[in-house]
Design an enzyme around this catalytic site. Structure first.
Site, PDB file in Angstrom:
ATOM      1  N   GLU A 157       0.828  -1.189   0.000  1.00 12.11           N
ATOM      2  CA  GLU A 157       0.000   0.000   0.000  1.00 12.11           C
ATOM      3  C   GLU A 157       0.875   1.257   0.000  1.00 12.11           C
ATOM      4  O   GLU A 157       1.925   1.285   0.622  1.00 12.11           O
ATOM      5  CB  GLU A 157      -0.926  -0.022   1.221  1.00 12.11           C
ATOM      6  CG  GLU A 157      -1.968  -1.132   1.073  1.00 12.11           C
ATOM      7  CD  GLU A 157      -2.851  -1.322   2.291  1.00 12.11           C
ATOM      8  OE1 GLU A 157      -4.015  -1.680   2.089  1.00 12.11           O
ATOM      9  OE2 GLU A 157      -2.403  -1.129   3.426  1.00 12.11           O
ATOM     10  N   CYS A 168       1.299  -2.502  15.581  1.00 16.43           N
ATOM     11  CA  CYS A 168       1.321  -2.125  14.170  1.00 16.43           C
ATOM     12  C   CYS A 168       0.738  -3.239  13.306  1.00 16.43           C
ATOM     13  O   CYS A 168       1.114  -4.405  13.421  1.00 16.43           O
ATOM     14  CB  CYS A 168       2.766  -1.855  13.756  1.00 16.43           C
ATOM     15  SG  CYS A 168       2.948  -1.532  11.998  1.00 16.43           S
ATOM     16  N   CYS A 183       6.547  -4.844  16.120  1.00 20.56           N
ATOM     17  CA  CYS A 183       5.955  -3.897  17.072  1.00 20.56           C
ATOM     18  C   CYS A 183       4.527  -4.339  17.402  1.00 20.56           C
ATOM     19  O   CYS A 183       3.740  -4.639  16.518  1.00 20.56           O
ATOM     20  CB  CYS A 183       5.946  -2.485  16.478  1.00 20.56           C
ATOM     21  SG  CYS A 183       7.602  -1.872  16.120  1.00 20.56           S
ATOM     22  N   CYS A 194       3.338   8.576   0.952  1.00 21.64           N
ATOM     23  CA  CYS A 194       3.824   7.675   2.009  1.00 21.64           C
ATOM     24  C   CYS A 194       4.079   6.321   1.343  1.00 21.64           C
ATOM     25  O   CYS A 194       3.151   5.671   0.866  1.00 21.64           O
ATOM     26  CB  CYS A 194       2.771   7.576   3.112  1.00 21.64           C
ATOM     27  SG  CYS A 194       3.232   6.441   4.427  1.00 21.64           S
ATOM     28  N   CYS A 227       6.812  -6.831   7.539  1.00 21.40           N
ATOM     29  CA  CYS A 227       7.888  -6.257   8.366  1.00 21.40           C
ATOM     30  C   CYS A 227       8.246  -7.283   9.419  1.00 21.40           C
ATOM     31  O   CYS A 227       7.391  -8.049   9.856  1.00 21.40           O
ATOM     32  CB  CYS A 227       7.389  -4.977   9.044  1.00 21.40           C
ATOM     33  SG  CYS A 227       8.643  -4.126  10.032  1.00 21.40           S
ATOM     34  N   CYS A 281      -1.311   5.922   9.710  1.00 24.80           N
ATOM     35  CA  CYS A 281      -0.115   5.245  10.212  1.00 24.80           C
ATOM     36  C   CYS A 281      -0.432   3.944  10.904  1.00 24.80           C
ATOM     37  O   CYS A 281      -1.301   3.895  11.770  1.00 24.80           O
ATOM     38  CB  CYS A 281       0.550   6.088  11.283  1.00 24.80           C
ATOM     39  SG  CYS A 281       1.445   7.445  10.664  1.00 24.80           S
TER      40      CYS A 281
HETATM   41  N1  SAH Z   1       9.165   0.995  10.392  1.00 20.83           N
HETATM   42  C1  SAH Z   1       9.243   2.419  10.355  1.00 20.83           C
HETATM   43  C2  SAH Z   1       8.284   3.082   9.387  1.00 20.83           C
HETATM   44  C3  SAH Z   1       6.882   2.558   9.328  1.00 20.83           C
HETATM   45  S1  SAH Z   1       5.819   2.879  10.728  1.00 20.83           S
HETATM   46  C4  SAH Z   1       9.056   2.968  11.761  1.00 20.83           C
HETATM   47  O1  SAH Z   1       8.705   2.227  12.658  1.00 20.83           O
HETATM   48  O2  SAH Z   1       9.293   4.146  11.962  1.00 20.83           O
HETATM   49  C5  SAH Z   1       5.601   4.618  10.736  1.00 20.83           C
HETATM   50  C6  SAH Z   1       5.146   5.165  12.079  1.00 20.83           C
HETATM   51  O3  SAH Z   1       3.830   4.695  12.399  1.00 20.83           O
HETATM   52  C7  SAH Z   1       6.013   4.753  13.262  1.00 20.83           C
HETATM   53  O4  SAH Z   1       6.300   5.876  14.041  1.00 20.83           O
HETATM   54  C8  SAH Z   1       5.125   3.807  14.048  1.00 20.83           C
HETATM   55  O5  SAH Z   1       5.445   3.811  15.419  1.00 20.83           O
HETATM   56  C9  SAH Z   1       3.774   4.374  13.771  1.00 20.83           C
HETATM   57  N2  SAH Z   1       2.653   3.472  13.973  1.00 20.83           N
HETATM   58  C10 SAH Z   1       2.614   2.149  13.804  1.00 20.83           C
HETATM   59  N3  SAH Z   1       1.377   1.664  14.061  1.00 20.83           N
HETATM   60  C11 SAH Z   1       0.619   2.744  14.384  1.00 20.83           C
HETATM   61  C12 SAH Z   1      -0.743   2.930  14.700  1.00 20.83           C
HETATM   62  N4  SAH Z   1      -1.584   1.909  14.730  1.00 20.83           N
HETATM   63  N5  SAH Z   1      -1.169   4.171  14.974  1.00 20.83           N
HETATM   64  C13 SAH Z   1      -0.340   5.220  14.890  1.00 20.83           C
HETATM   65  N6  SAH Z   1       0.944   5.120  14.564  1.00 20.83           N
HETATM   66  C14 SAH Z   1       1.418   3.893  14.320  1.00 20.83           C
END
Ligand code: SAH
Length: 344
Positions: free
Chosen positions: A90, A117, A114, A103, A110, A328
């Site tokens: 996406e 996510c 986390c 974006c 991945c 995000c």
């Molecule tokens: N892997 C990289 C880039 C992708 S995630 C990273 O972690 O930075 C981009 C951002 O989205 C990160 O700051 C992550 O913490 C945040 N993120 C992930 N899941 C989220 C969610 N459900 N709501 C808001 N932000 C989220």
């Protein structure tokens, strides 16, 4: 037939010279492919006709295919793009005041794991090739006018696929007019690779997803913290030359009841003392895979004010495209490889 976008400049030169044409025709070709974004060899009028014919006999010009576009009320568009092996990623097209932000995804899935996510729940299916990263830009540029900024904040951890990400940034910079200062790489904090990335592209903007102000909570939600803990991240940020530090961003996702108290704001302020970074607060975007909640907007504003009172420059990223699951941490797809297309 091979996708010509998968050729590096060196490979293109090799092929073109082996066919008896001068090396500089590879530069001409790249200009047509990436600068003019031509989709058709016959339009490349300053290449010899015989070369154009040979190229079109052996190569195609293929962008990632659009499987689906969803548009949110705020104008944000989420693209589901299919890759040549049936995987899909996406990309999000975000209209902002005076410019558009793309974006981009850097991996299918991945492996950082986390625990909030959506992409993480897929695991890592594969790295994107550099031309698939550039391909997202080529695709999203269709129908885009004006200035474009790029954030590497879609699916995947860009520094876990640095070889391809760096090649993609190279093409964007050398052929498509994107200064690295208009590209923001967001990372969980793979620090040695982060340092390398900044050596390679000193102007690249970086954002580090800190999200929790202490090792205990950060390790629980971001297993990568065991390897690169909070203290190491802060140390790395402090070691950046001052001009880069001013451009660096610390991302902090706010979860209701987990890291959103005023004590947490104070802990964060103390932790970041001397780093000179900007803070991006991201109210959590809820998704079905996890029970975590977004704090009420008043809490978010209080958290932001507490940091501002300590002198930080704070930006609250109220996500766009939430109702189309383009915000995000909501990007996730399992198209292809025997699986059915499904909602996010
Ligand atoms: N892997 C990289 C880039 C992708 S995630 C990273 O972690 O930075 C981009 C951002 O989205 C990160 O700051 C992550 O913490 C945040 N993120 C992930 N899941 C989220 C969610 N459900 N709501 C808001 N932000 C989220």
């Amino acid at each position: 037939m091979r996708n010509i976008l998968s050729l590096t400049k060196e490979e293109a030169e090799e092929i073109i010279t082996s066919w008896g044409y001068p090396r500089y025709q590879a530069s001409n070709l790249f200009k047509w492919l990436y600068t003019k974004r031509s989709r058709d060899f016959s339009s490349m009028t300053d290449l010899p006709k015989s070369l154009r014919e040979r190229l079109s006999g052996e190569f195609r010009i293929e962008y990632p295919r659009v499987l689906q576009v969803s548009e949110a009320k705020d104008g944000t568009k989420k693209y589901l793009l299919s890759l040549e092996d049936g995987e899909a990623v996406e990309s999000v097209w975000i209209p902002e005041r005076g410019h558009t932000t793309f974006c981009l995804s850097t991996q299918v899935g991945c492996r950082m794991g986390c625990r909030f996510c959506a992409t993480a729940t897929m695991g890592l299916r594969r790295n994107l090739y550099w031309w698939e990263i550039v391909g997202q830009v080529l695709r999203l540029l269709e129908g885009t006018e004006g200035r474009v900024n790029i954030v590497l904040m879609g699916m995947g951890e860009p520094l876990d696929n640095w070889e391809n990400v760096s090649r993609a940034i190279g093409i964007l910079k050398d052929w498509m007019g994107f200064s690295p200062r208009r590209i923001t790489l967001s990372t969980v904090g793979l620090l040695p690779i982060l340092r390398r990335a900044l050596e390679e592209f000193p102007n690249l903007r970086v954002a580090v997803s800190l999200n929790f102000p202490d090792d205990e909570r950060r390790t629980k939600f971001m297993p990568v913290n065991k390897k690169y803990p909070v203290g190491e991240i802060i140390k790395t940020l402090k070691e950046l030359p001052i001009s880069r530090r001013e451009r660096a961003t610390v991302e902090y996702v706010l979860f209701k009841g987990l890291n959103d108290s005023l004590r947490d704001a104070e802990a964060l302020a103390l932790l970041l003392k001397g780093t000179k970074v900007k803070i991006n607060l991201i109210p959590y975007n809820e998704n079905q895979a996890f029970p975590w909640k977004r704090p009420p907007d008043e809490m978010v504003e209080e958290f932001a004010s507490a940091l501002r009172r300590k002198g930080y420059s704070v930006f609250v990223r109220y996500s766009k495209g939430n109702e189309i699951k383009a915000a995000c941490g909501q990007l996730r797809t399992s198209w292809g490889k025997g699986s059915q297309p499904q909602g996010n």
